[in-house]
Motif scaffolding. Structure first.
Motif, short mmCIF file in Angstrom:
data_model
loop_
_atom_site.label_atom_id
_atom_site.label_comp_id
_atom_site.label_asym_id
_atom_site.label_seq_id
_atom_site.Cartn_x
_atom_site.Cartn_y
_atom_site.Cartn_z
N ALA A 205 -4.59 -21.89 35.24
CA ALA A 205 -5.95 -22.37 34.96
C ALA A 205 -6.37 -23.52 35.86
N CYS A 206 -5.79 -23.63 37.06
CA CYS A 206 -6.23 -24.65 38.00
C CYS A 206 -7.70 -24.44 38.36
N THR A 207 -8.13 -23.17 38.34
CA THR A 207 -9.51 -22.84 38.70
C THR A 207 -10.52 -23.24 37.63
N SER A 208 -10.06 -23.75 36.48
CA SER A 208 -11.00 -24.23 35.47
C SER A 208 -11.55 -25.61 35.83
N CYS A 209 -10.86 -26.32 36.74
CA CYS A 209 -11.31 -27.65 37.14
C CYS A 209 -11.59 -27.76 38.64
N HIS A 210 -10.88 -26.96 39.44
CA HIS A 210 -10.97 -27.09 40.89
C HIS A 210 -11.54 -25.83 41.53
N ALA A 211 -12.30 -26.02 42.60
CA ALA A 211 -12.67 -24.91 43.46
C ALA A 211 -11.47 -24.63 44.36
N VAL A 212 -10.88 -23.45 44.20
CA VAL A 212 -9.67 -23.08 44.94
C VAL A 212 -10.03 -22.05 46.00
N SER A 218 -16.03 -19.52 38.89
CA SER A 218 -17.28 -20.28 38.82
C SER A 218 -17.32 -21.45 39.78
N GLN A 219 -16.22 -21.72 40.50
CA GLN A 219 -16.15 -22.83 41.45
C GLN A 219 -16.57 -24.14 40.79
N PRO A 220 -15.82 -24.60 39.77
CA PRO A 220 -16.21 -25.80 39.03
C PRO A 220 -16.02 -27.06 39.88
N ALA A 221 -16.66 -28.14 39.43
CA ALA A 221 -16.57 -29.42 40.14
C ALA A 221 -16.06 -30.52 39.21
N VAL A 222 -15.12 -30.16 38.34
CA VAL A 222 -14.53 -31.16 37.44
C VAL A 222 -13.57 -32.04 38.22
N GLY A 223 -12.68 -31.40 39.00
CA GLY A 223 -11.77 -32.11 39.89
C GLY A 223 -12.19 -31.85 41.33
N PRO A 224 -11.56 -32.51 42.30
CA PRO A 224 -11.94 -32.31 43.70
C PRO A 224 -11.61 -30.90 44.16
#
Length: 285
Positions: A205-212, A218-224
Motif C-alpha cells: 500500500a505504498c501507493t496509498s500515500c506516494h506517487a510511485v 490515483s497518484q496521491p500526494a500524501v507523501g513525497p
C-alpha cells in the motif's frame, strides 16, 4: 465504383467508432452508473466478471499437481485461517466479521470454493489474490509453507459440520498463527527482482500515500513522490541514500525518523530489497 464503396464503408466505420466513443464518454461523465455498495451489479455484469475470473484462474493455475503438506498441516492451517481468513469468509457455523457482510462483491463462502476449485487453483488464488474483490496476495504476507497449510485446511471445509469445526478449533494449542511472515531465512542471498519490487510497493500500500513511478493508481500526494529517488542525496532528510539505507528506511521508518508519519508496514527483508532495487533503478527516474 469500388473505390467509392470502400470510401463509404470507411466513413461508416469511422462514424460508428465516433458514436461509440461519444456514448462511452457520455456514460462516464453523466454519473449515471451508481457506484454505491448498496446497489449491486446487474446479473449480466456479475456473470461476465465471474466468467472472466474463472478463465483467468484456470489459465494461470492450470492443472498442475499440488503437493499437500504433512498430515498435521490442517490444524496449523486452521490457526492461520482463524487469524487471516475468518473475518471475511466465515466458517461452518461462524459468521464473517460485520464489516465483511456489506462488502461488494461479497466474499465467497469457501465451502463452495473448495467444492468448485482444485487445490492448485485455490493455492494460486491465496498466493496471488484477485483484483477488484479485496482479496489480497498472501504471498507477501505469509510464508510459502503457511499458504500450503491454509490451502490444506480450506480443502477440508466441505467435510466439516459446525460441530466438527468447533471441535477442531478447540483442539490442540492455539499456536502463534502467521509469525513466520513471507521472509525466507536466506533472504539476503536472493537476487533482487525489480519487477517484483514494483508489485511489492503496491502490495504494501505504498501507493496509498506516494506517487510511485510505473504504478497505476490515483497518484496521491500524501507523501513525497518517489520518482527519481536515486538522485536524492538523503533519505528521511538525514540518512545517506544507499540501497542498504533505503531497505532500512522502508522496513523501519519509525526507527530512522521517529517523528515521521510513515508507518512500519512489516515489510520483509526480501521485499524491501526488491522495492529498493526498483526505486533506485532507471525505470523510477
Amino acid at each position: 465504383m469500388r473505390m467509392r464503396t470502400a470510401w463509404k464503408a470507411t466513413l461508416a466505420s469511422a462514424a460508428g467508432a465516433l458514436a461509440l466513443a461519444a456514448g462511452a464518454a457520455a456514460f462516464v461523465w453523466s454519473g449515471w452508473y451508481d457506484v454505491a455498495a448498496t446497489r449491486q451489479h446487474t446479473q449480466a455484469v456479475y456473470d461476465l466478471l465471474e466468467q472472466v475470473m474463472r478463465h483467468s484462474i484456470h489459465a494461470r493455475a492450470g492443472e498442475e499437481d499440488w503437493v499437500a503438506p504433512a498430515s498435521d498441516a490442517r490444524l496449523r492451517g486452521l490457526r492461520l485461517y482463524e487469524a487471516h481468513c475468518l473475518q471475511c469468509h466465515g466458517a461452518p457455523g461462524v459468521a464473517p466479521a460485520r464489516f465483511a457482510l456489506g462488502m461488494t462483491p461479497l466474499p465467497v463462502n469457501l465451502v463452495h470454493t473448495a467444492r468448485q476449485w482444485t487445490p492448485a487453483q485455490i493455492h494460486w488464488v491465496v498466493s496471488e489474490g484477485i483484483k477488484m474483490t479485496g482479496m489480497p496476495a498472501w504471498r507477501f504476507r505469509l510464508a510459502p509453507h503457511e499458504i500450503d497449510e491454509v490451502v490444506a485446511f480450506v480443502a477440508t471445509l466441505p467435510t466439516l459440520s459446525p460441530a466438527s469445526y468447533q471441535a477442531l478449533a478447540a483442539s490442540g494449542p492455539a499456536g502463534d498463527a502467521g509469525t513466520d511472515g513471507p521472509t525466507e531465512p536466506d533472504a539476503e542471498t536472493w537476487p533482487v527482482d525489480r519487477a517484483r519490487g514494483l508489485t511489492a510497493l503496491q502490495q504494501y500500500a505504498c501507493t496509498s500515500c506516494h506517487a510511485v513511478p510505473g504504478a497505476v493508481g490515483s497518484q496521491p500526494a500524501v507523501g513525497p513522490p518517489l520518482h527519481g529517488l536515486a538522485q536524492r542525496k538523503y533519505l528521511a532528510g538525514h540518512l545517506p541514500n544507499s540501497p542498504d539505507n533505503l531497505v532500512r528506511w522502508i522496513r523501519f521508518p519509525q526507527r530512522v525518523a521517529p517523528r515521521s508519519a510513515m508507518p512500519d508496514l512489516g515489510v520483509s527483508e526480501r521485499d524491501a530489497r526488491d522495492m529498493a532495487a526498483y526505486l533506485l533503478g532507471p525505470a523510477a527516474d
